[in-house]
Design a protein around this motif. Sequence first.
Motif, PDB file in Angstrom:
ATOM      1  N   LYS A  61       0.847  -1.204   0.000  1.00 38.70           N
ATOM      2  CA  LYS A  61       0.000   0.000   0.000  1.00 38.70           C
ATOM      3  C   LYS A  61       0.879   1.250   0.000  1.00 38.70           C
ATOM      4  O   LYS A  61       2.013   1.244   0.471  1.00 38.70           O
ATOM      5  N   LEU A 112       1.289   5.375   0.985  1.00 38.67           N
ATOM      6  CA  LEU A 112       0.840   6.362   1.967  1.00 38.67           C
ATOM      7  C   LEU A 112       0.549   7.695   1.276  1.00 38.67           C
ATOM      8  O   LEU A 112       1.374   8.198   0.511  1.00 38.67           O
ATOM      9  N   ARG A 117      -3.501  14.287   3.347  1.00 44.96           N
ATOM     10  CA  ARG A 117      -4.387  15.359   2.869  1.00 44.96           C
ATOM     11  C   ARG A 117      -3.725  16.710   3.128  1.00 44.96           C
ATOM     12  O   ARG A 117      -3.250  16.976   4.232  1.00 44.96           O
ATOM     13  N   TRP A 155      -5.422  15.280  -1.784  1.00 48.43           N
ATOM     14  CA  TRP A 155      -4.458  14.331  -1.238  1.00 48.43           C
ATOM     15  C   TRP A 155      -3.138  14.494  -1.962  1.00 48.43           C
ATOM     16  O   TRP A 155      -3.100  14.977  -3.106  1.00 48.43           O
ATOM     17  N   PRO A 213      -4.362  14.283   7.932  1.00 46.08           N
ATOM     18  CA  PRO A 213      -4.859  12.911   7.854  1.00 46.08           C
ATOM     19  C   PRO A 213      -4.005  12.082   6.899  1.00 46.08           C
ATOM     20  O   PRO A 213      -3.521  12.597   5.880  1.00 46.08           O
ATOM     21  N   LEU A 214      -3.804  10.818   7.234  1.00 46.57           N
ATOM     22  CA  LEU A 214      -3.024   9.896   6.407  1.00 46.57           C
ATOM     23  C   LEU A 214      -3.897   8.715   6.024  1.00 46.57           C
ATOM     24  O   LEU A 214      -4.794   8.334   6.777  1.00 46.57           O
ATOM     25  N   ARG A 215      -3.592   8.116   4.862  1.00 43.13           N
ATOM     26  CA  ARG A 215      -4.284   6.896   4.420  1.00 43.13           C
ATOM     27  C   ARG A 215      -3.297   6.001   3.699  1.00 43.13           C
ATOM     28  O   ARG A 215      -2.453   6.482   2.947  1.00 43.13           O
ATOM     29  N   TRP A 216      -3.439   4.694   3.902  1.00 49.35           N
ATOM     30  CA  TRP A 216      -2.719   3.698   3.113  1.00 49.35           C
ATOM     31  C   TRP A 216      -3.701   3.224   2.047  1.00 49.35           C
ATOM     32  O   TRP A 216      -4.806   2.791   2.372  1.00 49.35           O
ATOM     33  N   VAL A 217      -3.304   3.300   0.774  1.00 51.44           N
ATOM     34  CA  VAL A 217      -4.183   2.896  -0.317  1.00 51.44           C
ATOM     35  C   VAL A 217      -3.428   2.013  -1.300  1.00 51.44           C
ATOM     36  O   VAL A 217      -2.196   2.078  -1.397  1.00 51.44           O
ATOM     37  N   GLU A 277      -6.235   2.075  -6.262  1.00 49.83           N
ATOM     38  CA  GLU A 277      -7.116   3.102  -5.690  1.00 49.83           C
ATOM     39  C   GLU A 277      -6.659   4.516  -6.013  1.00 49.83           C
ATOM     40  O   GLU A 277      -7.469   5.448  -6.006  1.00 49.83           O
ATOM     41  N   ILE A 304      -8.591   8.964  -6.376  1.00 51.67           N
ATOM     42  CA  ILE A 304      -8.387   9.901  -5.275  1.00 51.67           C
ATOM     43  C   ILE A 304      -8.083  11.290  -5.841  1.00 51.67           C
ATOM     44  O   ILE A 304      -7.318  11.410  -6.797  1.00 51.67           O
TER      45      ILE A 304
END
Length: 126
Positions: free
Chosen positions: A12, A14, A17, A28, A96-100, A104, A108
Amino acid sequence: MAVGVIRNPEGKILIARRPANNHQGGLWEFPGGKVEQGETVAQALARELKEELDITISVCTPLLEISHDYADKQVLLDVWCVAEFAGEPQGLEGQPLRWVSVQELKDIPFPQANGAIVDALQSQCW
């Protein structure tokens, strides 16, 4: 700008935002920041990721360079793949952080300059 495409052991990526009050705010991005006087891009990336995410890079390699003109700003992104790092990423600046997954990424909302990064990642075997 030094930009890191950070991959975890599960494959994934990282993303973070951007603050609403920044250029392209609310979209993002791949983490990173400005290269300071006297720094190499790799040194700047290591410093920025430590300051923003509290991670220490072990292995990184260049991916691509992107020059992009927005109506109000020109950017030069020097993008690196970060395949190994120590620490658990945290949004130290409140971001904010997200693993995608790589798949995906195309769905985004990123700043337009990041489109070339997403395209490059879609065409590579990670």
